[in-house]
Design an enzyme around this catalytic site. Structure first.
Site, PDB file in Angstrom:
ATOM      1  N   GLY A  36       0.784  -1.236   0.000  1.00 49.98           N
ATOM      2  CA  GLY A  36       0.000   0.000   0.000  1.00 49.98           C
ATOM      3  C   GLY A  36       0.814   1.282   0.000  1.00 49.98           C
TER       4      GLY A  36
ATOM      5  CB  VAL B 215     -10.239   5.805   0.766  1.00 47.88           C
ATOM      6  CG1 VAL B 215     -11.267   6.776   1.311  1.00 47.88           C
ATOM      7  CG2 VAL B 215      -9.210   5.467   1.837  1.00 47.88           C
TER       8      VAL B 215
ATOM      9  CG  ASP C 197      -1.480   2.363   2.589  1.00 47.34           C
ATOM     10  OD1 ASP C 197      -1.202   1.809   3.682  1.00 47.34           O
ATOM     11  OD2 ASP C 197      -2.129   1.786   1.703  1.00 47.34           O
TER      12      ASP C 197
ATOM     13  CG  ASP D 128      -8.562   0.379   9.254  1.00 50.39           C
ATOM     14  OD1 ASP D 128      -9.332   0.842  10.106  1.00 50.39           O
ATOM     15  OD2 ASP D 128      -8.977  -0.328   8.311  1.00 50.39           O
TER      16      ASP D 128
ATOM     17  NE  ARG E  89      -1.939  -2.790  -4.294  1.00 54.01           N
ATOM     18  CZ  ARG E  89      -2.117  -2.974  -2.988  1.00 54.01           C
ATOM     19  NH1 ARG E  89      -2.141  -1.939  -2.188  1.00 54.01           N
ATOM     20  NH2 ARG E  89      -2.295  -4.176  -2.496  1.00 54.01           N
TER      21      ARG E  89
ATOM     22  CG  ASP F 181      -5.493  -3.197  -2.094  1.00 53.94           C
ATOM     23  OD1 ASP F 181      -5.222  -2.727  -0.968  1.00 53.94           O
ATOM     24  OD2 ASP F 181      -5.741  -4.398  -2.278  1.00 53.94           O
TER      25      ASP F 181
HETATM   26  C1  PRP Z   1      -3.260  -2.203   4.641  1.00 54.52           C
HETATM   27  C2  PRP Z   1      -2.541  -0.871   4.556  1.00 54.52           C
HETATM   28  C3  PRP Z   1      -1.738  -0.804   5.825  1.00 54.52           C
HETATM   29  C4  PRP Z   1      -2.583  -1.617   6.789  1.00 54.52           C
HETATM   30  C5  PRP Z   1      -3.290  -0.686   7.738  1.00 54.52           C
HETATM   31  O1  PRP Z   1      -2.401  -3.207   4.204  1.00 54.52           O
HETATM   32  O2  PRP Z   1      -1.735  -0.802   3.401  1.00 54.52           O
HETATM   33  O3  PRP Z   1      -0.467  -1.399   5.686  1.00 54.52           O
HETATM   34  O4  PRP Z   1      -3.517  -2.357   6.023  1.00 54.52           O
HETATM   35  O5  PRP Z   1      -4.230  -1.363   8.533  1.00 54.52           O
HETATM   36  P1  PRP Z   1      -4.038  -1.614  10.080  1.00 54.52           P
HETATM   37  O6  PRP Z   1      -3.806  -0.280  10.736  1.00 54.52           O
HETATM   38  O7  PRP Z   1      -5.371  -2.214  10.446  1.00 54.52           O
HETATM   39  O8  PRP Z   1      -2.919  -2.567  10.298  1.00 54.52           O
HETATM   40  P2  PRP Z   1      -2.931  -4.609   3.626  1.00 54.52           P
HETATM   41  O9  PRP Z   1      -2.904  -5.668   4.667  1.00 54.52           O
HETATM   42  O10 PRP Z   1      -4.252  -4.403   2.944  1.00 54.52           O
HETATM   43  O11 PRP Z   1      -1.812  -4.968   2.557  1.00 54.52           O
HETATM   44  P3  PRP Z   1      -1.424  -4.112   1.265  1.00 54.52           P
HETATM   45  O12 PRP Z   1      -0.637  -2.933   1.781  1.00 54.52           O
HETATM   46  O13 PRP Z   1      -0.569  -5.053   0.483  1.00 54.52           O
HETATM   47  O14 PRP Z   1      -2.674  -3.693   0.554  1.00 54.52           O
END
Ligand code: PRP
Length: 183
Positions: A44, A151, A100, A103, A163, A157
């Site tokens: 991300g 978003v 990015d 959450d 992305r 993504d």
């Molecule tokens: C998403 C995003 C962050 C993480 C945030 O990654 O890119 O790294 O989740 O969420 P959190 O605060 O709940 O840990 P994802 O696992 O979707 O992998 P990606 O980056 O490969 O899309």
């Protein structure tokens, strides 16, 4: 281009660029005299980190980490999969973890602990986005506070899609529910 006319833009590319430049200036000031090791969390953070690193006027090294907790789902699995561990050369370095979005906080919390454990001299965290419901979670640098909606774009993504959008846009709930497949 925001991917689909139905997608409402939250942050357009010029606003993102201005804020990324501000973050870069602040980080440059705070880390003056250091040669930080930047650890962007793939996938991300790849777009954000690529822009941010060019706004940091310091000698630096970047070593991306691959970590994921969402897989193809739109909710965190609750477990962080850190694919290759933390690089051995974090020991003694000033680390900037870049992600990015903040959450649940699981990703940054797990990585911050792992990097401390590996002997980093200092650890700072930088996220482009923090969701409203995550306001109790801290990062050293935060680009934007955003509403609790799904978003995509600028690296973010839905099941691997979107992305490459230049703006950050809201995805309608029905698209989130169906996994956001682009046909
Ligand atoms: C998403 C995003 C962050 C993480 C945030 O990654 O890119 O790294 O989740 O969420 P959190 O605060 O709940 O840990 P994802 O696992 O979707 O992998 P990606 O980056 O490969 O899309």
């Amino acid at each position: 281009m925001n991917g689909n006319p139905a997608f409402e833009t939250l942050l357009d590319r010029s606003l993102i660029a201005r804020r990324v430049a501000e973050l870069g200036e602040t980080i440059t000031r705070d880390l003056c005299g250091s040669k930080p090791l930047l650890l962007p969390v793939l996938d991300g953070a790849m777009v954000f980190a690529a822009d941010l690193m060019r706004e940091i006027s310091l000698p630096l090294i970047m070593r991306p980490l691959k970590a994921s907790s969402y897989g193809v789902a739109s909710r965190s699995s609750g477990t962080l999969n850190l694919h290759q561990g933390v690089p051995a050369d974090v020991a003694g370095q000033d680390i900037l973890l870049i992600d990015d979005i903040l959450d649940t906080g699981l990703t940054l919390k797990t990585l911050r602990a792992a990097v401390h454990h590996a002997g980093a001299a200092s650890v700072r965290t930088c996220v482009l986005l923090r969701k409203e419901s995550s306001r109790h979670l801290e990062a050293d640098y935060i680009g934007f506070e955003i509403p609790d909606r799904f978003v995509v774009g600028y690296g973010l993504d839905l099941a691997g899609n979107y992305r490459n959008l230049r703006d950050i846009v809201f995805i309608p709930q029905e698209d989130v529910a169906t996994g956001g497949e682009i046909t």
